[in-house]
Design an enzyme around this catalytic site. Structure first.
Site, PDB file in Angstrom:
ATOM      1  N   SER A   1       0.812  -1.222   0.000  1.00  0.00           N
ATOM      2  CA  SER A   1       0.000   0.000   0.000  1.00  0.00           C
ATOM      3  C   SER A   1       0.842   1.269   0.000  1.00  0.00           C
ATOM      4  O   SER A   1       0.338   2.345  -0.320  1.00  0.00           O
ATOM      5  CB  SER A   1      -0.960   0.010   1.195  1.00  0.00           C
TER       6      SER A   1
ATOM      7  N   LYS B   1       0.640   4.458   7.116  1.00  0.00           N
ATOM      8  CA  LYS B   1      -0.047   5.315   6.148  1.00  0.00           C
ATOM      9  C   LYS B   1       0.401   6.771   6.337  1.00  0.00           C
ATOM     10  O   LYS B   1       1.008   7.128   7.349  1.00  0.00           O
ATOM     11  CB  LYS B   1      -1.569   5.239   6.330  1.00  0.00           C
TER      12      LYS B   1
END
Length: 207
Positions: A124, A161
């Site tokens: 990701s 993230k």
């Protein structure tokens, strides 16, 4: 310090060697197996005696809950940075039971300094060079600014993230267009910032 029996000295030496070689103390079962005890309970009795004599501290609730104390801490090498594995719900990320092993990495190589390593799972964040299997160096902190790459815990899931806060809502952005942002409403969801990403070790190749 009160003198040790030969068996106590043997166990203390085993603990020191295990910490020096692996960065972690042995479990009771490992002590029993290596020294020929019939059960882990026998090892536990010797550990209690060592604790009474001030050589170690026993931390309840974990199989490796043994820590050197007093003079025994001298001459022990720095174990290095802990590699954090699976994180149990509700437990601190640096709890001893989460540590898979230690790596001899200088924390000062990173700015700010690294406090622990986390193995990256998935792709990701691949567009900024954080790849599956990499070791992410993390500086422990509990707050973040918009745009920083963080290790965050959403409910019971730990993720890496890019952080963005808008009012009472936090967005955790992936660096891969195939992944949608994670939206966290702080009014009814739990979010904990565990640390700031400060560096990447590529697949652990130079460890």
């Amino acid at each position: 310090m009160r003198p040790l029996t030969p068996r106590q000295a043997e166990i203390l030496d085993l603990i020191k060697r295990n910490i020096a070689e692996t960065g972690m103390p042995p479990t009771r079962a490992e002590i029993a197996s290596r020294l020929g005890f019939k059960s882990a309970n026998a090892a536990e009795e010797h550990l209690k005696a060592l604790a009474k004599k001030g050589c170690i501290e026993i931390m309840p609730g974990t199989s490796r809950g043994i820590r050197l104390a007093g003079d025994e801490l001298e001459d022990q090498p720095d174990p290095g940075l802990p590699l954090i594995g699976q994180v149990a719900a509700g437990e601190p990320i640096l709890a001893q039971e989460h540590v898979e092993q230690y790596y001899q990495v200088d924390p000062a190589m990173f700015r700010p300094h690294a406090d622990f390593l986390l193995r990256v799972r998935g792709d990701s964040m691949k567009d900024i060079g954080i790849l599956d299997g990499d070791l992410l160096a993390v500086h422990k902190m509990n707050q973040a600014r918009n745009g920083q790459v963080v290790v965050a815990r959403v409910e019971d899931d730990v993720t890496v993230k890019r952080f963005e806060k808008q009012g009472n809502v936090v967005y955790l952005h992936a660096e891969n267009e195939a992944f949608a942002p994670i939206r966290v409403d702080l009014a009814n969801q739990s979010l904990t910032i565990e640390g700031l990403a400060v560096g990447v070790i590529r697949n652990g190749d130079w460890l």
